[in-house]
Design a protein around this motif. Sequence first.
Motif, PDB file in Angstrom:
ATOM      1  N   ASP A 221     188.247 129.086  76.974  1.00 19.27           N
ATOM      2  CA  ASP A 221     187.802 128.551  75.684  1.00 19.27           C
ATOM      3  C   ASP A 221     188.829 128.739  74.577  1.00 19.27           C
ATOM      4  O   ASP A 221     188.522 128.530  73.402  1.00 19.27           O
ATOM      5  CB  ASP A 221     186.481 129.214  75.273  1.00 19.27           C
ATOM      6  N   GLY A 222     190.042 129.155  74.939  1.00 26.82           N
ATOM      7  CA  GLY A 222     191.084 129.356  73.945  1.00 26.82           C
ATOM      8  C   GLY A 222     191.294 130.823  73.632  1.00 26.82           C
ATOM      9  O   GLY A 222     190.890 131.707  74.395  1.00 26.82           O
ATOM     10  N   GLU A 223     191.942 131.096  72.505  1.00 28.97           N
ATOM     11  CA  GLU A 223     192.277 132.458  72.127  1.00 28.97           C
ATOM     12  C   GLU A 223     191.397 132.957  70.986  1.00 28.97           C
ATOM     13  O   GLU A 223     191.061 132.209  70.071  1.00 28.97           O
ATOM     14  CB  GLU A 223     193.747 132.552  71.702  1.00 28.97           C
ATOM     15  N   THR A 224     191.051 134.242  71.056  1.00 27.86           N
ATOM     16  CA  THR A 224     190.283 134.893  70.006  1.00 27.86           C
ATOM     17  C   THR A 224     191.050 136.120  69.533  1.00 27.86           C
ATOM     18  O   THR A 224     191.455 136.952  70.352  1.00 27.86           O
ATOM     19  CB  THR A 224     188.901 135.348  70.515  1.00 27.86           C
ATOM     20  N   GLN A 225     191.254 136.203  68.227  1.00 31.24           N
ATOM     21  CA  GLN A 225     191.902 137.371  67.635  1.00 31.24           C
ATOM     22  C   GLN A 225     190.839 138.403  67.284  1.00 31.24           C
ATOM     23  O   GLN A 225     189.829 138.070  66.671  1.00 31.24           O
ATOM     24  CB  GLN A 225     192.662 136.959  66.359  1.00 31.24           C
ATOM     25  N   LEU A 226     191.080 139.650  67.665  1.00 36.14           N
ATOM     26  CA  LEU A 226     190.151 140.727  67.350  1.00 36.14           C
ATOM     27  C   LEU A 226     190.875 141.820  66.586  1.00 36.14           C
ATOM     28  O   LEU A 226     192.002 142.200  66.932  1.00 36.14           O
ATOM     29  CB  LEU A 226     189.527 141.307  68.618  1.00 36.14           C
ATOM     30  N   ALA A 227     190.231 142.335  65.554  1.00 33.61           N
ATOM     31  CA  ALA A 227     190.809 143.403  64.750  1.00 33.61           C
ATOM     32  C   ALA A 227     190.390 144.762  65.293  1.00 33.61           C
ATOM     33  O   ALA A 227     189.360 144.892  65.969  1.00 33.61           O
ATOM     34  CB  ALA A 227     190.361 143.272  63.299  1.00 33.61           C
ATOM     35  N   THR A 228     191.180 145.779  65.026  1.00 28.58           N
ATOM     36  CA  THR A 228     190.783 147.128  65.383  1.00 28.58           C
ATOM     37  C   THR A 228     189.602 147.565  64.522  1.00 28.58           C
ATOM     38  O   THR A 228     189.363 147.012  63.446  1.00 28.58           O
ATOM     39  CB  THR A 228     191.933 148.122  65.169  1.00 28.58           C
ATOM     40  N   VAL A 229     188.879 148.551  65.004  1.00 25.01           N
ATOM     41  CA  VAL A 229     187.808 149.154  64.211  1.00 25.01           C
ATOM     42  C   VAL A 229     188.435 150.289  63.414  1.00 25.01           C
ATOM     43  O   VAL A 229     189.020 151.208  63.999  1.00 25.01           O
ATOM     44  CB  VAL A 229     186.678 149.676  65.120  1.00 25.01           C
ATOM     45  N   PRO A 230     188.390 150.238  62.089  1.00 30.34           N
ATOM     46  CA  PRO A 230     189.076 151.255  61.287  1.00 30.34           C
ATOM     47  C   PRO A 230     188.472 152.640  61.473  1.00 30.34           C
ATOM     48  O   PRO A 230     187.280 152.786  61.767  1.00 30.34           O
ATOM     49  CB  PRO A 230     188.890 150.755  59.855  1.00 30.34           C
ATOM     50  N   GLY A 231     189.321 153.649  61.287  1.00 31.99           N
ATOM     51  CA  GLY A 231     188.850 155.028  61.395  1.00 31.99           C
ATOM     52  C   GLY A 231     190.012 155.995  61.435  1.00 31.99           C
ATOM     53  O   GLY A 231     191.181 155.605  61.442  1.00 31.99           O
ATOM     54  N   GLU A 232     189.685 157.260  61.464  1.00 25.13           N
ATOM     55  CA  GLU A 232     190.688 158.318  61.489  1.00 25.13           C
ATOM     56  C   GLU A 232     191.419 158.328  62.825  1.00 25.13           C
ATOM     57  O   GLU A 232     190.831 158.077  63.870  1.00 25.13           O
ATOM     58  CB  GLU A 232     190.004 159.670  61.269  1.00 25.13           C
ATOM     59  N   VAL A 233     192.725 158.612  62.784  1.00 24.26           N
ATOM     60  CA  VAL A 233     193.519 158.754  64.000  1.00 24.26           C
ATOM     61  C   VAL A 233     193.891 160.222  64.168  1.00 24.26           C
ATOM     62  O   VAL A 233     194.622 160.785  63.356  1.00 24.26           O
ATOM     63  CB  VAL A 233     194.794 157.886  63.959  1.00 24.26           C
TER      64      VAL A 233
END
Length: 291
Positions: A221-233
């Motif tokens: 179905d093509g490409e989907t961009q996904l963002a990281t889930v923000p938080g402490e590293v």
Amino acid sequence: MTVVVVGGANLDLKARTTSAVVRGTSNPGTLSTSPGGVGRNIAENLARLGTPTALVAAVGDDVFGDDLVAMTAAAGVEVSGVRRAAGATGTYLAVLEPSGELSVGVADMAATATLGPEHLDARLLASADLVVLDGNLRNDTLTAAWTHATEAGVRVLLDPVSVPKAAALAPLVGARPLWCATPNAGELAVLGGSPAALHARGVALVWVRRGPCGSVLSGQDGETQLATVPGEVVDVTGAGDAMLAAFCHAVLGGASPTEAAAYGHAAAALTVASPETVRGDLSDELVRSRL
């Protein structure tokens, strides 16, 4: 729904410096050990999320091997497929910056290299709903596991692990069906250069993991961009393994690949926020709390 993971099981040694790494000299810091190995980490994460999982791996006949098998079993993983080989258990050394980011990693996979095609249980692989292959395997072992699974109609996911390992296994891609490959940008470059190139060689899904920049999921179905889930590293070790395991868990639970990838990002965020390679409190409920 059950998963069989075939891959590495190591003792992880993590060295974290108290200030930016200075190469060529001794650096002050802290040291810790924990169970590790890409395949083993994926299996433990899956078990903690609630997916019945069996691990096929090789460890040494030393005390470290005893501990790895015992702790992996205690986490809920079926370990009867873990081979005890003569010699030392594999080790992975990670040198971390104070931020928790990896400065350099060194893997001794000699024990994993003793796992050959003759040690695989074809019936176990054929009985799975999904087989996950760790790129640390020897090519002949990886090929045999892949073949057993695909001949039984079982979906296969391949984690290339690193650029050198991806380059070694690149000739295998295209010889048999592959449901999903999960390279990072560097691994993708040596595997074929683009998701489209891998699709042309029979890979149905390509999930390109881009660290803090998120990921790209490419399918029919093509490409989907996904963002990281923000938080402490706190420590990035094991984040990719948690992300992949959570993806598999969600897909087997009925999620779409895109939904499963987002679930994977949530699991990765929880893992980097912990000093543990695999969070001892990881659960489906905890991951869903970050979505």
